[in-house]
Design a protein around this motif. Structure first.
Motif, PDB file in Angstrom:
ATOM      1  N   ALA A 140     -10.755 -26.144  10.315  1.00 35.46           N
ATOM      2  CA  ALA A 140     -10.381 -26.810   9.064  1.00 35.46           C
ATOM      3  C   ALA A 140     -11.164 -26.277   7.869  1.00 35.46           C
ATOM      4  O   ALA A 140     -10.700 -26.406   6.722  1.00 35.46           O
ATOM      5  CB  ALA A 140     -10.610 -28.318   9.193  1.00 35.46           C
ATOM      6  N   GLN A 141     -12.310 -25.691   8.091  1.00 35.06           N
ATOM      7  CA  GLN A 141     -13.142 -25.236   6.963  1.00 35.06           C
ATOM      8  C   GLN A 141     -12.433 -24.224   6.066  1.00 35.06           C
ATOM      9  O   GLN A 141     -12.497 -24.349   4.836  1.00 35.06           O
ATOM     10  CB  GLN A 141     -14.460 -24.670   7.502  1.00 35.06           C
ATOM     11  CG  GLN A 141     -15.380 -25.742   8.075  1.00 35.06           C
ATOM     12  CD  GLN A 141     -16.636 -25.162   8.690  1.00 35.06           C
ATOM     13  OE1 GLN A 141     -16.903 -23.964   8.596  1.00 35.06           O
ATOM     14  NE2 GLN A 141     -17.419 -26.010   9.337  1.00 35.06           N
ATOM     15  N   PRO A 142     -11.737 -23.203   6.602  1.00 32.91           N
ATOM     16  CA  PRO A 142     -11.040 -22.272   5.689  1.00 32.91           C
ATOM     17  C   PRO A 142      -9.936 -22.943   4.881  1.00 32.91           C
ATOM     18  O   PRO A 142      -9.598 -22.474   3.790  1.00 32.91           O
ATOM     19  CB  PRO A 142     -10.466 -21.211   6.646  1.00 32.91           C
ATOM     20  CG  PRO A 142     -11.268 -21.325   7.893  1.00 32.91           C
ATOM     21  CD  PRO A 142     -11.644 -22.754   8.002  1.00 32.91           C
ATOM     22  N   VAL A 143      -9.378 -24.045   5.396  1.00 29.82           N
ATOM     23  CA  VAL A 143      -8.277 -24.719   4.704  1.00 29.82           C
ATOM     24  C   VAL A 143      -8.783 -25.418   3.447  1.00 29.82           C
ATOM     25  O   VAL A 143      -8.136 -25.382   2.393  1.00 29.82           O
ATOM     26  CB  VAL A 143      -7.586 -25.712   5.653  1.00 29.82           C
ATOM     27  CG1 VAL A 143      -6.495 -26.476   4.918  1.00 29.82           C
ATOM     28  CG2 VAL A 143      -7.013 -24.982   6.865  1.00 29.82           C
ATOM     29  N   TYR A 144      -9.947 -26.059   3.535  1.00 27.29           N
ATOM     30  CA  TYR A 144     -10.449 -26.865   2.424  1.00 27.29           C
ATOM     31  C   TYR A 144     -11.515 -26.149   1.584  1.00 27.29           C
ATOM     32  O   TYR A 144     -11.963 -26.698   0.581  1.00 27.29           O
ATOM     33  CB  TYR A 144     -11.035 -28.181   2.968  1.00 27.29           C
ATOM     34  CG  TYR A 144      -9.988 -29.076   3.590  1.00 27.29           C
ATOM     35  CD1 TYR A 144      -9.240 -29.953   2.826  1.00 27.29           C
ATOM     36  CD2 TYR A 144      -9.742 -29.022   4.964  1.00 27.29           C
ATOM     37  CE1 TYR A 144      -8.275 -30.768   3.396  1.00 27.29           C
ATOM     38  CE2 TYR A 144      -8.776 -29.836   5.540  1.00 27.29           C
ATOM     39  CZ  TYR A 144      -8.036 -30.706   4.760  1.00 27.29           C
ATOM     40  OH  TYR A 144      -7.073 -31.509   5.329  1.00 27.29           O
ATOM     41  N   GLN A 145     -11.895 -24.950   1.982  1.00 27.67           N
ATOM     42  CA  GLN A 145     -12.962 -24.253   1.276  1.00 27.67           C
ATOM     43  C   GLN A 145     -12.608 -23.951  -0.175  1.00 27.67           C
ATOM     44  O   GLN A 145     -13.460 -24.016  -1.068  1.00 27.67           O
ATOM     45  CB  GLN A 145     -13.318 -22.955   2.014  1.00 27.67           C
ATOM     46  CG  GLN A 145     -14.452 -22.178   1.390  1.00 27.67           C
ATOM     47  CD  GLN A 145     -14.823 -20.945   2.212  1.00 27.67           C
ATOM     48  OE1 GLN A 145     -14.176 -20.645   3.218  1.00 27.67           O
ATOM     49  NE2 GLN A 145     -15.848 -20.246   1.795  1.00 27.67           N
ATOM     50  N   ASP A 146     -11.369 -23.611  -0.440  1.00 29.43           N
ATOM     51  CA  ASP A 146     -10.962 -23.203  -1.785  1.00 29.43           C
ATOM     52  C   ASP A 146     -10.360 -24.343  -2.607  1.00 29.43           C
ATOM     53  O   ASP A 146      -9.782 -24.098  -3.676  1.00 29.43           O
ATOM     54  CB  ASP A 146      -9.947 -22.055  -1.685  1.00 29.43           C
ATOM     55  CG  ASP A 146     -10.567 -20.798  -1.073  1.00 29.43           C
ATOM     56  OD1 ASP A 146     -11.778 -20.590  -1.270  1.00 29.43           O
ATOM     57  OD2 ASP A 146      -9.835 -20.052  -0.390  1.00 29.43           O
ATOM     58  N   VAL A 147     -10.487 -25.573  -2.129  1.00 28.38           N
ATOM     59  CA  VAL A 147      -9.956 -26.710  -2.881  1.00 28.38           C
ATOM     60  C   VAL A 147     -10.811 -26.940  -4.130  1.00 28.38           C
ATOM     61  O   VAL A 147     -12.044 -26.939  -4.066  1.00 28.38           O
ATOM     62  CB  VAL A 147      -9.938 -27.974  -1.995  1.00 28.38           C
ATOM     63  CG1 VAL A 147      -9.592 -29.207  -2.830  1.00 28.38           C
ATOM     64  CG2 VAL A 147      -8.953 -27.800  -0.850  1.00 28.38           C
TER      65      VAL A 147
END
Length: 207
Positions: A140-147
């Motif tokens: 999940a970290q790559p999904v929310y990293q650029d939020v």
């Protein structure tokens, strides 16, 4: 008269013979009987066994001794005296996962912490991510990293989390009330001893 001619011819013949046999300037006359075998001809047919630039004693040099020798068929077996090393950091057996009161509370706490960090939009981007990242799974970290936290609609948690799905012992869905509705946090864990981590943060339907 005839005797005089013979004498003159004899003198001429001796003079010519003496001139032919006299040493030439620059060195002694070559000896036609000298042995030609003493001359080394590079690349000659007879020079294969001793090429130019090599020594006749090259064959007498000792051969290079091999350091790592393999035991022969008749040699005794090599005795191993050192004990084998075991990796103490090897992963342990997974702990069986079950549901109980403590497990449900741990799931509620993990969901609450995730939503609290997710709603902290007043923080700078790096600080916001530093607070949320440890609560997410590696997937999940790559999904929310650029939020961009400024675009997160929720601002605060308004109630107590509640486990809504515990069908699997390794997955849980927890509803977390917020100021714009109930978020659903999907949690997962590796085994019964691993902590709950957030896989998804789902906003309320219709938001």
């Amino acid at each position: 008269m005839k005797r005089t001619v013979i004498v003159v011819l004899t003198v001429i013949v001796l003079a010519i013979g003496t001139w032919i046999g006299w040493p030439r300037e620059g060195g002694p006359a070559a000896d036609p009987t000298a042995e030609v075998g003493d001359v080394v001809t590079p690349g000659g047919q007879d020079d294969f066994d001793n090429p130019v630039g090599t020594s006749d004693d090259a064959g007498d040099a000792p051969a290079t001794e091999e350091v790592d020798q393999q035991p022969g068929a008749g040699d005794p077996a090599v005795e191993v005296t050192a004990e084998p090393e075991f990796d103490e950091a090897a992963p342990a057996e997974p702990v069986e996962a079950t549901w109980d009161k403590a497990v449900r509370q741990a799931a509620r706490d993990a969901a609450l912490a995730t939503m609290t960090a997710f709603a902290a939009k007043d923080q700078a981007g790096d600080a916001w991510w530093d607070g949320l990242k440890p609560l997410l799974t590696p997937q999940a970290q790559p999904v929310y990293q650029d939020v961009d936290p400024r675009l997160v609609p929720v601002t605060e948690v308004t109630g107590e989390p509640e486990v809504t799905d515990e069908t699997s012992t390794l997955l849980a869905e927890v509803a977390v009330p917020t100021d714009i509705g109930a978020y659903t946090v999907l949690l997962t864990r590796v085994d019964g001893a691993a902590p709950w981590l957030a896989e998804q943060i789902r906003p309320p339907e219709g938001s």
